[in-house]
Structures are given as structure tokens and as C-alpha cells.
Design an enzyme around this catalytic site. Structure first.
Site, short mmCIF file in Angstrom:
data_model
loop_
_atom_site.label_atom_id
_atom_site.label_comp_id
_atom_site.label_asym_id
_atom_site.label_seq_id
_atom_site.Cartn_x
_atom_site.Cartn_y
_atom_site.Cartn_z
N SER A 154 18.75 26.00 35.01
CA SER A 154 18.93 26.20 33.56
C SER A 154 19.90 27.30 33.20
O SER A 154 19.61 28.17 32.37
CB SER A 154 17.58 26.44 32.89
OG SER A 154 16.77 25.31 33.04
N SER A 155 21.09 27.25 33.79
CA SER A 155 22.13 28.19 33.38
C SER A 155 22.52 27.96 31.93
O SER A 155 22.89 28.91 31.22
CB SER A 155 23.35 28.05 34.29
OG SER A 155 23.84 26.71 34.29
N SER A 156 22.42 26.72 31.45
CA SER A 156 22.79 26.44 30.05
C SER A 156 21.83 27.13 29.09
O SER A 156 22.26 27.73 28.09
CB SER A 156 22.80 24.93 29.79
OG SER A 156 21.54 24.34 30.09
N GLU A 193 22.01 22.85 22.41
CA GLU A 193 22.21 21.87 23.49
C GLU A 193 22.23 20.45 22.93
O GLU A 193 23.00 19.60 23.36
CB GLU A 193 21.13 22.04 24.55
CG GLU A 193 21.49 21.40 25.86
CD GLU A 193 21.07 22.22 27.08
OE1 GLU A 193 21.02 21.63 28.15
OE2 GLU A 193 20.82 23.43 26.94
N ASP A 241 13.05 25.14 29.01
CA ASP A 241 14.04 26.02 29.65
C ASP A 241 14.33 27.24 28.79
O ASP A 241 14.34 28.38 29.27
CB ASP A 241 15.34 25.26 29.92
CG ASP A 241 15.15 24.10 30.87
OD1 ASP A 241 14.06 23.98 31.44
OD2 ASP A 241 16.10 23.31 31.03
N TYR A 299 16.02 8.35 33.89
CA TYR A 299 15.18 9.12 32.96
C TYR A 299 14.83 8.26 31.74
O TYR A 299 13.67 8.19 31.32
CB TYR A 299 15.93 10.38 32.53
CG TYR A 299 15.23 11.20 31.48
CD1 TYR A 299 14.21 12.09 31.82
CD2 TYR A 299 15.59 11.10 30.14
CE1 TYR A 299 13.56 12.85 30.86
CE2 TYR A 299 14.95 11.86 29.18
CZ TYR A 299 13.95 12.72 29.53
OH TYR A 299 13.31 13.48 28.57
N ALA A 317 22.19 23.43 39.79
CA ALA A 317 21.06 23.44 40.73
C ALA A 317 19.72 23.24 40.03
O ALA A 317 18.68 23.31 40.66
CB ALA A 317 21.05 24.75 41.51
N GLY A 318 19.75 23.03 38.72
CA GLY A 318 18.52 22.82 37.99
C GLY A 318 17.79 24.09 37.63
O GLY A 318 16.58 24.08 37.41
#
Length: 396
Positions: free
Chosen positions: A131-133, A165, A177, A227, A128-129
Site C-alpha cells: 500500500s505505497s499508494s 484513489e 489501507d 476479482y 508488493a501489496g
């Protein structure tokens, strides 16, 4: 949201069921939103992120008699086990790569690790954007720092998360993030220079207002290619600007008058991209001032200006998100709305008077379902603290 019922209790009960004991410690690592400042992090701009009250919980126990590390992702129904003293490399489970990438940077002779038992439980929606990562990377770095007394400064924890990441997940993300997850403060936004990592906090008292995320539930396939194309457009524009104004040191110091002078040489596309960026950089500064002064209506107008720029100048929106923003702005009690994140799908962020929020949700959900046959998801978020340890009072 009752954090005990939705996050801590499930993590603790899963830990007890799997390992036959209670966890020794609990850590919470939050997701984030970016209030304003999209696509400016690679152009000497500022961003205005905040940690939110959606977390990954790490329920942890050290097992000093072994080097075996067992990590259970409760929500995914997956387990990964490895020797924490052995050199690590990327694996098939992407969620685990975020953590292994962190560990790979900390496996040094001076850092002596032992076995761990960990259960992960999350209230951050995947994809969902939010930033769970970054929450996973930085939360793991933070708990290793605490459990093994590694003496890592907070900024370095954010950088370790970013490098993880890059190296183990293959995503060339910026630092925003991770920084927000580590440095977040309740009812504060962070104005961050992503290049120098200089930052300052601004008060964000949103009592009487709701921050709602409307998840379009779409992700268009041209996110990555789009992007990369925008990056090329911007770099071309920068070259033209610096050729004509070599005395300017940072992109954010170019003026709109300078941009207009080189419009023909730059070309229409690069001109639009740079026009958006220079205006957005200024909007971040205005928004930080507005939110700290309690001028929430003006901040709402800035959000909407950002959406217009992302849609028409930077061209990273899509029909679903344009629909959500256009229609929510017609509702009573809405102060502003915009696409959030890289674009081509994901969420819109909406600033709404609290007493009108449920009416707006109902109206927009129905319209979105009627037009796209998609059930929009809604996330209520509040500005929260960064990564922290939870105390024993929550052990059940």
C-alpha cells in the site's frame, strides 16, 4: 532497518541539493500489512491490518511568497510542478495522481494554500501489496492538514485518501489501507469494520517471532477480472441467503448451517465463495484474540487456514504462491503462512521463529529459484506507528 540512513538522510540530502536549503519539516507515512481478513471488507467482515516500519518520507518547506508547488519523487527520478491554487485534474504520472486527488478535495475557499517544496523518499517496495499508494495519499493529506491548520479529523484523512484513489487513480479500493496508514500503532493490530469504520486495537507483542514477506515477483493478468468475478459469485450467493433468511441484517451473521441449507440453490461456485468468507470473518476475530493473548502458534495456524481457503475455496492463489506457502510450512520454526492481498501474485506473509528466520529464507529462496527461475524478494517488517511528524533532531 536504520530509518535515518535508508530514508531520512537521502530525502534531506536530495532536498538540500535541489532547493538549496534544509527542509522545515519531515513526515513519515507507513505502508501496511493485513494480518488476516482477505476479501471480507465488502462482505460486512472485519480486517486485521497494521502499519509497518516501511515509509514514505515527505521532506517539506513552505514557500509563502509563491503558489508554485514542486514535488520531487527521489526514487523515481521524476519532478512535478504546478500552481497549488489552480484546479487540478489527473495527469500522466500515476504517483502524482494520488496526491492531486487529495488536493482536489481540499481546494475550498476556506482553505488558503501557498507554495510548497517537497522531496519524497520511500522504503515501501512498489507493487508488493504494501500500500505505497495509501501511504502517499494519506501522508500528503496529513502534511497539508498540519502545515495549513485545516482541522481535518483522522478518519476523514483516511476517507480523503480512499476518494483520491477512486477519482484520480481509477482504483475502487476499500478503506483498509488508508485507515491502517493513519491509525497504526506500534505493536498493535487494528480490528476494523470497513463498513461502519468502528475499530479497536489489540496488543501484538511478537518478540521472538519474525513477520517476513516473501515476494513472488509475479503478477498474473487476471487479477482485476478475477476479482470482479469473485464479487459476482459472492453477490449471487448473498441474494440466495437473504431470500431464504430475510431476518438476517448483516452477511457476517449468516451461519454455516444456513449456508448448507441453500447450497443446491446457490450452486457450487457461489457456495465455495461464501463458505470461505464466513469462515474468514470468524478467523479474524479468533486471530485478534490469539495475538492479544500471546497465543502466536494458534495465530499461525489461522494464517495457514486462510491460505487454504483462498487457494481452494476463493481460488485467488497461483502456482508460485502455493509453492511458497507449501514449502515454507515444511521448514522448522514456521508457525503459519498465507497469500497476502487480492491474489494472483504478490507476497506471502510468513510467521517464523526469529532464530530460524535466516535458515528459512535461504532454503525457500533456493527452492523458488530452482523451480521458477525467479529470485524471490524478502521484506522484514515490524508493526509500527501510523503517520507522524519527525522532529528536528534528524535534520543533518
Amino acid at each position: 532497518m536504520d530509518i535515518h540512513e535508508h530514508l531520512l538522510r537521502p530525502a534531506i540530502e536530495k532536498f538540500k541539493a535541489e532547493f538549496g536549503a534544509e527542509p522545515e519539516r519531515l513526515f513519515l507515512s507507513p505502508g501496511r500489512i493485513n494480518i488476516i481478513g482477505e476479501h471480507v471488507d465488502y462482505s460486512d467482515g472485519f480486517v486485521l491490518p497494521a502499519a509497518i516500519d516501511r515509509y514514505i518520507c515527505f521532506a517539506v518547506r513552505k514557500t509563502p511568497q509563491t503558489n508554485r508547488c514542486t514535488i520531487i519523487a527521489k526514487d523515481l527520478g521524476e519532478t512535478y510542478t504546478f500552481d497549488i491554487t489552480m484546479k487540478v485534474k489527473p495527469v500522466q504520472q500515476m504517483w502524482m495522481n494520488y496526491m492531486l486527488g487529495v488536493l482536489s478535495q481540499l481546494q475550498k475557499p476556506e482553505n488558503q494554500f501557498c507554495g510548497l517544496e517537497i522531496v519524497l523518499s520511500s522504503t515501501i517496495p512498489m507493487g508488493a501489496g504494501l500500500s505505497s499508494s495509501a501511504a502517499l495519499e494519506c501522508g500528503f493529506a496529513y502534511l497539508l492538514n498540519e502545515l495549513f491548520d485545516l482541522q481535518i479529523p483522522k478518519k476523514e484523512i483516511a476517507v480523503i485518501g480512499q476518494k483520491s484513489e477512486h477519482a484520480f487513480a481509477g482504483v475502487q479500493c476499500g478503506i483498509m489501507d488508508q485507515f491502517a496508514s493513519v491509525f497504526g500503532k506500534e505493536n498493535k493490530v487494528i480490528m476494523l469494520d470497513c463498513h461502519s469504520l468502528d475499530y479497536q486495537y489489540f496488543d501484538a507483542d511478537l518478540r521472538g517471532y519474525s513477520l517476513l514477506l516473501f515476494d513472488s515477483c509475479v503478477k498474473h493478468s487476471h487479477l482485476t477480472s478475477g476479482y470482479n468475478e469473485r464479487r459476482k459469485d459472492v453477490e449471487h450467493g448473498k441474494k440466495i441467503l437473504w431470500k431464504n433468511f430475510p431476518e438476517i441484517k448483516k452477511f457476517r451473521d449468516f451461519t454455516l448451517a444456513m449456508l448448507d441449507q441453500v447450497k443446491e440453490e446457490m450452486g457450487a461456485v457461489s457456495y465455495k465463495r461464501c463458505l470461505y468468507l464466513l469462515k474468514e470473518i470468524k478467523r479474524v476475530e479468533l486471530a485478534a484474540k490469539a495475538i492479544s493473548e500471546g497465543n502466536i502458534e494458534y495465530m499461525g495456524r489461522l494464517l495457514t487456514e486462510t491460505h487454504d481457503g483462498l487457494s481452494t475455496e476463493f481460488e485467488v492463489s497461483c502456482k508460485e504462491l502455493d509453492f511458497l506457502v507449501e514449502n515454507v510450512l515444511q521448514q522448522e520454526g514456521v508457525l503459519g503462512a498465507r497469500i497476502m492481498g487480492g491474489g494472483f501474485g504478490g507476497c506471502s506473509i510468513n510467521l517464523i521463529r526469529e532464530n530460524k528466520a535466516e535458515e528459512v529464507i535461504k532454503a525457500i529462496s533456493e527452492k523458488y529459484l530452482e523451480n521458477f527461475n525467479i529470485r524471490m524478494k524478502v521484506y522484514h517488517v515490524k508493526i509500527s506507528d501510523g503517520i507522524k511528524e519527525y522532529t528536528n533532531e534528524y535534520i543533518i
